[in-house]
Design a protein around this motif. Structure first.
Motif, PDB file in Angstrom:
ATOM      1  N   ILE A   6      30.390  -9.472  -6.636  1.00  0.00           N
ATOM      2  CA  ILE A   6      31.064  -9.993  -5.480  1.00  0.00           C
ATOM      3  C   ILE A   6      31.385 -11.287  -7.132  1.00  0.00           C
ATOM      4  O   ILE A   6      31.811 -11.970  -6.675  1.00  0.00           O
ATOM      5  CB  ILE A   6      29.888 -11.207  -5.236  1.00  0.00           C
ATOM      6  CG1 ILE A   6      28.827 -11.704  -5.444  1.00  0.00           C
ATOM      7  CG2 ILE A   6      30.132 -10.241  -3.495  1.00  0.00           C
ATOM      8  CD1 ILE A   6      28.280 -12.435  -4.599  1.00  0.00           C
ATOM      9  N   GLN A   7      31.440 -10.991  -8.427  1.00  0.00           N
ATOM     10  CA  GLN A   7      31.272 -11.881  -9.283  1.00  0.00           C
ATOM     11  C   GLN A   7      32.179 -12.900  -9.250  1.00  0.00           C
ATOM     12  O   GLN A   7      33.756 -11.071  -9.785  1.00  0.00           O
ATOM     13  CB  GLN A   7      31.028 -11.670 -10.324  1.00  0.00           C
ATOM     14  CG  GLN A   7      31.002 -12.255 -12.041  1.00  0.00           C
ATOM     15  CD  GLN A   7      30.660 -13.244 -11.616  1.00  0.00           C
ATOM     16  OE1 GLN A   7      29.185 -14.111 -11.500  1.00  0.00           O
ATOM     17  NE2 GLN A   7      31.355 -14.584 -11.915  1.00  0.00           N
ATOM     18  N   LEU A 124      23.444 -15.846 -18.359  1.00  0.00           N
ATOM     19  CA  LEU A 124      23.690 -16.251 -16.602  1.00  0.00           C
ATOM     20  C   LEU A 124      23.192 -15.070 -15.901  1.00  0.00           C
ATOM     21  O   LEU A 124      23.344 -13.528 -16.331  1.00  0.00           O
ATOM     22  CB  LEU A 124      25.165 -16.327 -16.731  1.00  0.00           C
ATOM     23  CG  LEU A 124      25.993 -16.579 -14.795  1.00  0.00           C
ATOM     24  CD1 LEU A 124      24.604 -17.996 -14.719  1.00  0.00           C
ATOM     25  CD2 LEU A 124      27.069 -16.717 -14.735  1.00  0.00           C
ATOM     26  N   SER A 125      22.625 -15.127 -14.645  1.00  0.00           N
ATOM     27  CA  SER A 125      21.884 -13.791 -14.288  1.00  0.00           C
ATOM     28  C   SER A 125      23.246 -13.369 -13.643  1.00  0.00           C
ATOM     29  O   SER A 125      24.418 -14.137 -13.052  1.00  0.00           O
ATOM     30  CB  SER A 125      20.994 -14.029 -13.098  1.00  0.00           C
ATOM     31  OG  SER A 125      21.814 -15.541 -12.130  1.00  0.00           O
ATOM     32  N   LYS A 126      23.355 -12.225 -12.464  1.00  0.00           N
ATOM     33  CA  LYS A 126      24.132 -11.938 -11.536  1.00  0.00           C
ATOM     34  C   LYS A 126      24.146 -13.042 -10.241  1.00  0.00           C
ATOM     35  O   LYS A 126      23.209 -13.223 -10.191  1.00  0.00           O
ATOM     36  CB  LYS A 126      23.759 -10.421 -10.727  1.00  0.00           C
ATOM     37  CG  LYS A 126      24.069  -9.331 -11.580  1.00  0.00           C
ATOM     38  CD  LYS A 126      24.442  -7.962 -11.753  1.00  0.00           C
ATOM     39  CE  LYS A 126      24.101  -6.817 -12.557  1.00  0.00           C
ATOM     40  NZ  LYS A 126      24.005  -5.479 -11.602  1.00  0.00           N
ATOM     41  N   PHE A 127      25.716 -13.180  -9.349  1.00  0.00           N
ATOM     42  CA  PHE A 127      25.107 -13.839  -8.844  1.00  0.00           C
ATOM     43  C   PHE A 127      24.724 -13.130  -7.236  1.00  0.00           C
ATOM     44  O   PHE A 127      25.132 -12.167  -7.239  1.00  0.00           O
ATOM     45  CB  PHE A 127      26.748 -14.940  -8.658  1.00  0.00           C
ATOM     46  CG  PHE A 127      26.703 -15.613  -9.317  1.00  0.00           C
ATOM     47  CD1 PHE A 127      26.815 -15.740 -10.460  1.00  0.00           C
ATOM     48  CD2 PHE A 127      26.406 -17.351  -8.949  1.00  0.00           C
ATOM     49  CE1 PHE A 127      27.214 -16.723 -11.730  1.00  0.00           C
ATOM     50  CE2 PHE A 127      26.306 -17.694 -10.293  1.00  0.00           C
ATOM     51  CZ  PHE A 127      26.962 -17.957 -11.027  1.00  0.00           C
ATOM     52  N   ARG A 128      24.497 -13.392  -6.512  1.00  0.00           N
ATOM     53  CA  ARG A 128      24.466 -13.139  -5.374  1.00  0.00           C
ATOM     54  C   ARG A 128      25.024 -14.267  -4.195  1.00  0.00           C
ATOM     55  O   ARG A 128      24.977 -15.588  -3.649  1.00  0.00           O
ATOM     56  CB  ARG A 128      22.792 -12.881  -4.486  1.00  0.00           C
ATOM     57  CG  ARG A 128      21.810 -14.246  -4.501  1.00  0.00           C
ATOM     58  CD  ARG A 128      20.897 -13.317  -3.740  1.00  0.00           C
ATOM     59  NE  ARG A 128      19.843 -14.732  -3.711  1.00  0.00           N
ATOM     60  CZ  ARG A 128      19.901 -15.828  -2.784  1.00  0.00           C
ATOM     61  NH1 ARG A 128      20.881 -15.909  -2.106  1.00  0.00           N
ATOM     62  NH2 ARG A 128      18.871 -16.554  -2.304  1.00  0.00           N
ATOM     63  N   GLN A 129      25.258 -13.700  -2.948  1.00  0.00           N
ATOM     64  CA  GLN A 129      26.246 -14.512  -1.742  1.00  0.00           C
ATOM     65  C   GLN A 129      24.843 -15.569  -0.645  1.00  0.00           C
ATOM     66  O   GLN A 129      24.235 -14.708  -0.559  1.00  0.00           O
ATOM     67  CB  GLN A 129      26.608 -14.246  -0.778  1.00  0.00           C
ATOM     68  CG  GLN A 129      28.297 -14.422  -0.057  1.00  0.00           C
ATOM     69  CD  GLN A 129      29.540 -13.707  -0.043  1.00  0.00           C
ATOM     70  OE1 GLN A 129      28.981 -12.957   0.530  1.00  0.00           O
ATOM     71  NE2 GLN A 129      30.087 -13.960   0.915  1.00  0.00           N
ATOM     72  N   ALA A 206      11.923 -11.421  -8.727  1.00  0.00           N
ATOM     73  CA  ALA A 206      12.612 -11.078 -10.290  1.00  0.00           C
ATOM     74  C   ALA A 206      14.431 -10.746 -10.148  1.00  0.00           C
ATOM     75  O   ALA A 206      14.415  -9.644 -10.208  1.00  0.00           O
ATOM     76  CB  ALA A 206      11.883 -10.438 -11.298  1.00  0.00           C
ATOM     77  N   ILE A 207      15.056 -11.677 -10.793  1.00  0.00           N
ATOM     78  CA  ILE A 207      16.540 -11.728 -10.607  1.00  0.00           C
ATOM     79  C   ILE A 207      17.216 -11.091 -11.944  1.00  0.00           C
ATOM     80  O   ILE A 207      18.584 -10.338 -11.929  1.00  0.00           O
ATOM     81  CB  ILE A 207      17.150 -12.737  -9.139  1.00  0.00           C
ATOM     82  CG1 ILE A 207      17.162 -14.139 -10.186  1.00  0.00           C
ATOM     83  CG2 ILE A 207      16.758 -12.707  -8.324  1.00  0.00           C
ATOM     84  CD1 ILE A 207      18.870 -14.862  -9.739  1.00  0.00           C
ATOM     85  N   ALA A 208      16.435 -11.828 -12.826  1.00  0.00           N
ATOM     86  CA  ALA A 208      16.953 -11.496 -14.698  1.00  0.00           C
ATOM     87  C   ALA A 208      15.789 -11.694 -15.157  1.00  0.00           C
ATOM     88  O   ALA A 208      14.364 -11.960 -15.210  1.00  0.00           O
ATOM     89  CB  ALA A 208      18.141 -12.864 -15.011  1.00  0.00           C
TER      90      ALA A 208
END
Length: 215
Positions: A6-7, A124-129, A206-208
């Motif tokens: 979604i980036q 910067l981590s991945k983004f989520r919606q 944990a996302i990053a």
């Protein structure tokens, strides 16, 4: 750039200083009465993953863990309902700061750019919606360094909420789809050392994670 399904292309990066009162106090700064806005160069973005290389000759480099949001539409002089509609994605960023350089610049009453926009200064981590507009008011972040909790915070502790921050910025600056807003860091910022291992959590997930390499 950061890869994600979604980036979107990242535009400008707007940051918020002293949005947690405990962080303002730990750096002996007054608690602000309105948002303090500054920028980081998009050229400083690096994935919050794998190894993050930081120049050792630039001196002390502090981590500042922040909720990052990305806009899905343009905003200018927006009302809060428009801001909520434009908020699409959420992740975690590190607003890395050269603390000695920042203190030097502040003492001279100069802008902070040299302390904020060095190479790899914005992991910067991945983004989520975002699931809903309500979710933006119920976010928690945590940073572990070498397995030890160093920072924790939530949107409920912010001096200025995320919708209020973006509404404020949009009154002064035209915002564009793809722009990223870093929303402030909680207390207990500190220096990064070579081989430090960082894990960042958003709402207990944990996302990053990444290893710091000082070169």
């Amino acid at each position: 750039m950061i890869s994600s399904d979604i980036q979107k292309t990242i535009g400008s990066i707007y940051c918020v200083g002293r949005n947690y009162s405990d962080h303002a106090k730990e750096l002996n700064n007054p608690v602000p009465k309105e948002p303090i806005i500054f920028t980081k160069s998009p050229a400083c973005i690096v994935p919050f993953a794998g190894k993050i290389f930081l120049p050792d000759h630039l001196g002390r480099c502090d981590y500042e863990t922040e909720i990052a949001v990305q806009l899905g539409s343009d905003l200018y002089q927006a009302e809060q309902n428009q801001v909520l509609e434009a908020l699409r994605y959420v992740g975690i960023a590190l607003d890395l700061t050269l603390r000695d350089k920042q203190n030097e610049l502040k003492a001279k009453k100069y802008p902070w750019d040299l302390a904020k926009s060095f190479v790899n200064a914005c992991p910067l981590s991945k983004f989520r919606q975002l699931a809903s507009s309500q979710e933006i008011e119920e976010l928690e972040i945590k940073l572990e360094v070498n397995g030890e909790v160093r920072q924790q915070g939530s949107t409920k502790q912010m001096l200025f909420s995320i919708p209020d921050l973006i509404t404020f910025i949009s009154q002064h600056i035209p915002l564009r789809s793809g722009d990223v807003i870093l929303t402030g860091t909680p207390a207990n910022v500190g220096p990064l050392k070579n081989n430090d291992y960082l894990v960042a959590f958003l709402n207990q997930e944990a996302i990053a994670e990444a290893e710091i390499v000082r070169i």
